[in-house]
Design a protein around this motif. Sequence first.
Motif, PDB file in Angstrom:
ATOM      1  N   GLU A   5       0.857  -1.182   0.000  1.00  0.00           N
ATOM      2  CA  GLU A   5       0.000   0.000   0.000  1.00  0.00           C
ATOM      3  C   GLU A   5       0.889   1.226   0.000  1.00  0.00           C
ATOM      4  O   GLU A   5       1.822   1.322   0.788  1.00  0.00           O
ATOM      5  CB  GLU A   5      -0.935   0.028   1.193  1.00  0.00           C
ATOM      6  CG  GLU A   5      -1.861   1.239   1.160  1.00  0.00           C
ATOM      7  CD  GLU A   5      -2.980   1.177   2.187  1.00  0.00           C
ATOM      8  OE1 GLU A   5      -3.720   2.166   2.273  1.00  0.00           O
ATOM      9  OE2 GLU A   5      -3.121   0.162   2.877  1.00  0.00           O
ATOM     10  N   GLN A   6       0.595   2.139  -0.908  1.00  0.00           N
ATOM     11  CA  GLN A   6       1.295   3.423  -0.995  1.00  0.00           C
ATOM     12  C   GLN A   6       0.242   4.511  -0.881  1.00  0.00           C
ATOM     13  O   GLN A   6      -0.709   4.536  -1.655  1.00  0.00           O
ATOM     14  CB  GLN A   6       2.039   3.545  -2.330  1.00  0.00           C
ATOM     15  CG  GLN A   6       2.708   4.865  -2.563  1.00  0.00           C
ATOM     16  CD  GLN A   6       3.909   5.047  -1.648  1.00  0.00           C
ATOM     17  OE1 GLN A   6       4.667   4.120  -1.439  1.00  0.00           O
ATOM     18  NE2 GLN A   6       4.074   6.232  -1.110  1.00  0.00           N
ATOM     19  N   THR A   7       0.389   5.387   0.092  1.00  0.00           N
ATOM     20  CA  THR A   7      -0.546   6.490   0.292  1.00  0.00           C
ATOM     21  C   THR A   7       0.237   7.790   0.314  1.00  0.00           C
ATOM     22  O   THR A   7       1.344   7.838   0.847  1.00  0.00           O
ATOM     23  CB  THR A   7      -1.308   6.314   1.621  1.00  0.00           C
ATOM     24  OG1 THR A   7      -1.968   5.040   1.586  1.00  0.00           O
ATOM     25  CG2 THR A   7      -2.348   7.399   1.817  1.00  0.00           C
ATOM     26  N   ASP A   9      -0.471  12.213   0.658  1.00  0.00           N
ATOM     27  CA  ASP A   9      -1.331  13.394   0.776  1.00  0.00           C
ATOM     28  C   ASP A   9      -1.164  14.225  -0.481  1.00  0.00           C
ATOM     29  O   ASP A   9      -0.040  14.526  -0.894  1.00  0.00           O
ATOM     30  CB  ASP A   9      -0.931  14.207   2.011  1.00  0.00           C
ATOM     31  CG  ASP A   9      -1.808  15.432   2.182  1.00  0.00           C
ATOM     32  OD1 ASP A   9      -1.454  16.490   1.610  1.00  0.00           O
ATOM     33  OD2 ASP A   9      -2.827  15.344   2.881  1.00  0.00           O
ATOM     34  N   ALA A 116      -6.146  12.413  -0.516  1.00  0.00           N
ATOM     35  CA  ALA A 116      -5.040  11.462  -0.538  1.00  0.00           C
ATOM     36  C   ALA A 116      -5.233  10.486  -1.689  1.00  0.00           C
ATOM     37  O   ALA A 116      -6.345  10.234  -2.134  1.00  0.00           O
ATOM     38  CB  ALA A 116      -4.945  10.696   0.778  1.00  0.00           C
ATOM     39  N   SER A 118      -4.245   6.517  -2.769  1.00  0.00           N
ATOM     40  CA  SER A 118      -3.828   5.239  -2.214  1.00  0.00           C
ATOM     41  C   SER A 118      -3.762   4.224  -3.351  1.00  0.00           C
ATOM     42  O   SER A 118      -4.716   4.082  -4.117  1.00  0.00           O
ATOM     43  CB  SER A 118      -4.832   4.781  -1.152  1.00  0.00           C
ATOM     44  OG  SER A 118      -4.498   3.512  -0.677  1.00  0.00           O
ATOM     45  N   THR A 120      -3.017   0.230  -3.764  1.00  0.00           N
ATOM     46  CA  THR A 120      -2.819  -1.020  -3.052  1.00  0.00           C
ATOM     47  C   THR A 120      -2.813  -2.173  -4.045  1.00  0.00           C
ATOM     48  O   THR A 120      -3.452  -2.100  -5.101  1.00  0.00           O
ATOM     49  CB  THR A 120      -3.918  -1.270  -1.996  1.00  0.00           C
ATOM     50  OG1 THR A 120      -5.181  -1.297  -2.658  1.00  0.00           O
ATOM     51  CG2 THR A 120      -3.924  -0.203  -0.933  1.00  0.00           C
ATOM     52  N   ALA A 149       1.748   7.580  -7.236  1.00  0.00           N
ATOM     53  CA  ALA A 149       1.337   8.589  -6.252  1.00  0.00           C
ATOM     54  C   ALA A 149       2.023   9.925  -6.528  1.00  0.00           C
ATOM     55  O   ALA A 149       1.371  10.976  -6.558  1.00  0.00           O
ATOM     56  CB  ALA A 149       1.647   8.104  -4.839  1.00  0.00           C
TER      57      ALA A 149
END
Length: 166
Positions: A5-7, A9, A116, A118, A120, A149
């Motif tokens: 998972e890469q999140t 802002d 944000a 995300s 995944t 992202a």
Amino acid sequence: MNRLEQTLDLGPAELLPLAREAVLTWKLQESAGVIARPVRRVHVGQIIDLWLNPAWPLPAIRLRGRDLTVPIGSCEVAEVIDTQQAAGFVYRTLPSHLESGEKTFLVSVGSEGRLAVSITSESVPGHPLLKAAAPMSVAAQKMMARRYAAGLKRMLRQSGTHPRAA
């Protein structure tokens, strides 16, 4: 099964319409050097072929009238999310894909009013060579999630509506 998972802002919630459009029209993938064809707004059941531009962030190199790209494989859109607070989709890889699994691309507004992104995925290497080099495959997936992202954040910033302080 590898899960990542890469999140990130992206800034204030008012950027959601621009981010929604980027995610639902495959521009998010383009921002990371992935070419998706055919380019149409995502919809359930849509089959997409993916290629990687190895010259990214430069345009793909052309030779004899063809772009030199690396085939990643095909996927099918399994779910589309499009609400007032979120937009995105889930795709499942097809047998021709380098990975076997599912990936989700989602932009959403959190409780603090921040947008944000995300990314995944849950997958295993789908190609025999990737199975032999599984740690490198996981590292490549993590790198691509970061590129997705960061690419979206860069697109929003370049749109001229992204506040510099965000």
